[in-house]
Design a protein around this motif. Structure first.
Motif, short mmCIF file in Angstrom:
data_model
loop_
_atom_site.label_atom_id
_atom_site.label_comp_id
_atom_site.label_asym_id
_atom_site.label_seq_id
_atom_site.Cartn_x
_atom_site.Cartn_y
_atom_site.Cartn_z
N TRP A 82 0.80 -1.21 0.00
CA TRP A 82 0.00 0.00 0.00
C TRP A 82 0.84 1.28 0.00
O TRP A 82 0.45 2.29 -0.59
N ASP A 83 1.98 1.25 0.66
CA ASP A 83 2.85 2.43 0.63
C ASP A 83 3.27 2.75 -0.80
O ASP A 83 3.32 3.93 -1.21
N ASP A 84 3.60 1.70 -1.56
CA ASP A 84 4.00 1.90 -2.95
C ASP A 84 2.82 2.40 -3.80
O ASP A 84 3.01 3.20 -4.71
N VAL A 85 1.62 1.90 -3.50
CA VAL A 85 0.43 2.35 -4.24
C VAL A 85 0.22 3.84 -4.01
O VAL A 85 0.02 4.61 -4.97
N VAL A 86 0.29 4.26 -2.76
CA VAL A 86 0.10 5.68 -2.43
C VAL A 86 1.18 6.52 -3.10
O VAL A 86 0.91 7.59 -3.65
N SER A 87 2.41 6.05 -3.06
CA SER A 87 3.52 6.78 -3.66
C SER A 87 3.32 6.97 -5.17
O SER A 87 3.56 8.06 -5.71
N MET A 88 2.87 5.90 -5.84
CA MET A 88 2.66 6.00 -7.30
C MET A 88 1.54 6.97 -7.63
O MET A 88 1.65 7.76 -8.58
N TRP A 101 -7.22 -0.21 2.31
CA TRP A 101 -6.12 -0.48 3.26
C TRP A 101 -6.65 -0.60 4.68
O TRP A 101 -6.31 -1.54 5.41
N LEU A 102 -7.48 0.33 5.09
CA LEU A 102 -8.05 0.29 6.44
C LEU A 102 -8.89 -0.96 6.66
O LEU A 102 -8.80 -1.63 7.70
N LEU A 103 -9.73 -1.28 5.69
CA LEU A 103 -10.59 -2.46 5.83
C LEU A 103 -9.77 -3.74 5.98
O LEU A 103 -10.12 -4.63 6.76
N GLU A 104 -8.66 -3.84 5.23
CA GLU A 104 -7.83 -5.04 5.34
C GLU A 104 -7.14 -5.09 6.69
O GLU A 104 -7.05 -6.16 7.32
N ALA A 109 -4.18 0.40 11.58
CA ALA A 109 -5.28 1.18 10.99
C ALA A 109 -5.31 2.59 11.56
O ALA A 109 -5.46 3.58 10.83
N VAL A 110 -5.15 2.70 12.87
CA VAL A 110 -5.14 4.02 13.52
C VAL A 110 -3.95 4.83 13.03
O VAL A 110 -4.05 6.03 12.75
N SER A 111 -2.79 4.18 12.87
CA SER A 111 -1.59 4.86 12.41
C SER A 111 -1.77 5.39 10.99
O SER A 111 -1.34 6.50 10.66
N ILE A 112 -2.40 4.59 10.15
CA ILE A 112 -2.65 5.02 8.77
C ILE A 112 -3.52 6.27 8.76
O ILE A 112 -3.26 7.23 8.04
N ASP A 120 -12.56 -12.82 -0.47
CA ASP A 120 -13.27 -11.55 -0.44
C ASP A 120 -12.29 -10.38 -0.55
O ASP A 120 -12.55 -9.39 -1.24
N ILE A 121 -11.15 -10.51 0.14
CA ILE A 121 -10.13 -9.47 0.09
C ILE A 121 -9.62 -9.31 -1.34
O ILE A 121 -9.47 -8.19 -1.85
N LEU A 122 -9.34 -10.43 -2.02
CA LEU A 122 -8.82 -10.36 -3.39
C LEU A 122 -9.85 -9.76 -4.35
O LEU A 122 -9.49 -8.99 -5.25
N ASP A 123 -11.12 -10.10 -4.13
CA ASP A 123 -12.17 -9.53 -4.97
C ASP A 123 -12.22 -8.01 -4.82
O ASP A 123 -12.38 -7.27 -5.79
#
Length: 521
Positions: free
Chosen positions: A64-70, A93-96, A106-109, A146-149
Motif C-alpha cells: 500500500w505504501d508503494d500504491v500511495v507513492s505511485m 487499506w483500512l478495511l484489510e 489502521a489508527v496509524s494510517i 473476499d479481500i482479493l475480490d
C-alpha cells in the motif's frame, strides 16, 4: 530494413501505438481475448501501460505504501482525481487492517498517511467512521477470496480515474467510430431515416430522402385553403378553407389521399384546426367565430363552444385527449381550458392577457405556449405555474412545436422563422430565411426523421424546406399558383409533406421515387 511507421493515416494524424492499444481494448471487450493477446505479442504493444501494471501488482500484493507513492508521483493527477483515488486506496487499506485484526496499524494510517495526503475533510471523516464502526458492519468475517475480490474492484475503480496513456476510457474505439458516424449524419443535409449507417462508405444522402415532388393535388375545396395538418398517427389529413368547411382525408398506403368527411356547419371561413392526440377528435376554429369539436370516425359535430360573441383564434390539446385550450383575439376572453363536454375548467383573463394570436401545448403537456400582442411568446409551465417571456422585434404570425417538446418555432412578418428552446435557455434563436412573408399569416412546421427539417409556406407560391442546422433553404418546391399558407409534415412518413394554398388546392409532396397519383376531389 524499413522501420514500421509511428504514425498512421494519409495525414499522419494517428499514433500507431495508441491505435493498436485501442484495437486490443476493443478485441477484449468483444470477447476475443486470445486474438488480443496474439496482437500484443506480435506488435510488442500492450493494452495495459507498464506503470499501471506495476500499480496493479502493488495492489494485489498489498504494497500500500508503494500504491500511495505511485498515485502521488507517477500519474500526474489533478487534485480532485488524486483525492478520489487515494480515498479508495485508504479505504481498502483500512478495511484489510481491521479484517486482519491490526487495529493499531489502521489508527496509524489514519493519523499519519491520511493526514499527510491532504484529503478533503469529508473523505477523512468517512474513513474515520469506517475505523470507529468496523465491528458493526460485519466485515470481520471476510475470507481471503473476499479481500482479493475487493482489490480487483479497486483496480477497476482506479483504471477509470487514471488519465491516458496510463488507462484508456472504456470502449474508446467504439466511441471514436460512433463520433465520426454522428458527425457524418449531422453534416448530411438530406438524412431522413433511422437506417443504420454503413462503416464501409462515407455517409451522404441525396434529395430523394425528402419530399420534393408533387404526388397528388387535392381539389375538393371551393376557395382558399388556409390550414392543413396530418393526424398524429399519420393516417389522416385535415384541411380547412375560407369556403367555411374542413375536410378529413384518409392517407392511403400508396401515398395518395382520399376524401372521408366534409365538415360543414361553420358560418365563416375555417382558419385553424387541431387533432386530438388519440386522433379520435378534431377541433375547428371559425375565423372570428365559434369553436367546434368533431368526431373523426363519423364526421359529426359533437359540441359547439361559445356563441357569436366567442371569438377563437387557435386551440391546442393536452396529451390526455380530454382537455384542450382555446385562445381568443378578444382580450376579455383570454385563454380557456375546456373538457369535451363544453365545461370551462380554467381560464386566464384580465389585465395581463392581451389578444392571443396563436397557442400550443407541448406534446408532453408541461408547457402552454402563447403568442401575445404580436411580438411576445409566453411559455407557461403548467406544473409550477411559472412563466417565461420571449420578446421578438417583429410581429409573429404563427407558432409550431417540435414533437419532442424541446423547441418552438415562430414565423415573423420580417421574412424570418425563429426557433427557440422551450426551456428558455437560449439567448438568441436559430434563424431561417429565404421564403417570402410580408402581410399574410404563413405557417411553418417541424418534420422528417427526428424533426430535423423545417418547412414553411410562402407568399411567392412556393414551399421552402430547411435542414434544421442550416439557415438557408435546401429545397424550394414549385407547383402552387398562389400564396402557400400552411404546411404539415406527416409524423409517421418522413417523406410525405402537405401544403395548403390560396389556389384552392392541397398538394401532397413525396420523394422523387414516389408514385404519382392523379388529382382527387
Amino acid at each position: 530494413m524499413e522501420t514500421s511507421p509511428t504514425k498512421l493515416g494519409s495525414k499522419g494524424l494517428i499514433r500507431k501505438q495508441e491505435f493498436i492499444r485501442l484495437i486490443i481494448q476493443c478485441l477484449c471487450s468483444l470477447g476475443y481475448k486470445r486474438t488480443a493477446s496474439s496482437l500484443e505479442s506480435e506488435s510488442g504493444i500492450f493494452l495495459k501501460h507498464a506503470d499501471f501494471e506495476k500499480l496493479e501488482s502493488h495492489i494485489l500484493q498489498a504494497n500500500w505504501d508503494d500504491v500511495v507513492s505511485m498515485i502521488n508521483s507517477v500519474f500526474c493527477l489533478k487534485d480532485r482525481t488524486r483525492n478520489s483515488a487515494l480515498f479508495s486506496v485508504f479505504k481498502q487499506w483500512l478495511l484489510e487492517c481491521l479484517t486482519y485484526g491490526d487495529d493499531s496499524l489502521a489508527v496509524s494510517i489514519l493519523r499519519k498517511q491520511v493526514r499527510d495526503s491532504e484529503l478533503e475533510i469529508g473523505k477523512i471523516q468517512s474513513l474515520a467512521v469506517i475505523l470507529l464502526s468496523f465491528t458493526d458492519i460485519g466485515l470481520a468475517k471476510m475470507v481471503e477470496s473476499d479481500i482479493l475480490d475487493k482489490r480487483e474492484h479497486l483496480i477497476l475503480e482506479l483504471e477509470k480515474l487514471l488519465p491516458p496513456p496510463f488507462a484508456i476510457p472504456g470502449k474508446r474505439l467504439e466511441h471514436l467510430v460512433e463520433t465520426v458516424v454522428t458527425s457524418q449524419l449531422e453534416s448530411c443535409m438530406y438524412h431522413n431515416s433511422a437506417t443504420t449507417v454503413s462503416l464501409y462508405d462515407d455517409h451522404c444522402c441525396d434529395r430523394d430522402e425528402i419530399p420534393t415532388e408533387t404526388v397528388q393535388i387535392l381539389t375538393a375545396h371551393s376557395n382558399e385553403v388556409w390550414f392543413v395538418q396530418f393526424s398524429n398517427n399519420g393516417e389522416f389529413l385535415a384541411s380547412s378553407s375560407s369556403d367555411c368547411t374542413a375536410i378529413i382525408w384518409k392517407v392511403l398506403e400508396d401515398g395518395g389521399s382520399t376524401l372521408v368527411h366534409v365538415l360543414e356547419s361553420h358560418q365563416k371561413p375555417v382558419s385553424f384546426l387541431a387533432w386530438s392526440p388519440d386522433d379520435t377528435k378534431l377541433l375547428t376554429c371559425g375565423n372570428g367565430e365559434v369553436l367546434k369539436l368533431w368526431d373523426v370516425e363519423t364526421g359529426t359535430c359533437r359540441h359547439t363552444f361559445g356563441d357569436h360573441d366567442f371569438i377563437v383564434s387557435s386551440c391546442a390539446w393536452f396529451p390526455d385527449s380530454k382537455r384542450f385550450v382555446s385562445g381568443s383575439s378578444d382580450p376579455e376572453k383570454g385563454i380557456c381550458m375546456w373538457d369535451c363536454n363544453g365545461n370551462e375548467l380554467k381560464a386566464w383573463r384580465g389585465m395581463r392577457m392581451p389578444k392571443v394570436l396563436d397557442l400550443a401545448v407541448t406534446p408532453n403537456g408541461q408547457s402552454l405556449i402563447s403568442i401575445f400582442s404580436d411580438k411576445e411568446i409566453r411559455i407557461l409551465n403548467m406544473e409550477s405555474n411559472s412563466e417565461k417571456i420571449i420578446s421578438e422585434e417583429h410581429a409573429i404570425t404563427s407558432l409550431s412545436i417540435s414533437a419532442d417538446s424541446k423547441f418552438l418555432m415562430v414565423n415573423l412578418n420580417s421574412q424570418e422563422i425563429h426557433m427557440w428552446d422551450v426551456a428558455g435557455e437560449w439567448k438568441k434563436p436559430l434563424r431561417y430565411t429565404g421564403h417570402k412573408q410580408f402581410k399574410y399569416v404563413i405557417r411553418s412546421c417541424f418534420g422528417g426523421f427526428n424533426c430535423m427539417f423545417v418547412a414553411s409556406g410562402s407568399e411567392d407560391s412556393q414551399v421552402y424546406i430547411w435542414n434544421r442546422r442550416k439557415s438557408t433553404p435546401i429545397e424550394v418546391l414549385s407547383g402552387h399558383l398562389m400564396t402557400v399558407n400552411c404546411v404539415s409534415w406527416n409524423p409517421k412518413r418522413p417523406k410525405m409533406l402537405a401544403s395548403a394554398s390560396d389556389d384552392q388546392t392541397v398538394r401532397i409532396w413525396g420523394s422523387t421515387k414516389s408514385k404519382h397519383i392523379p388529382s382527387s376531389d
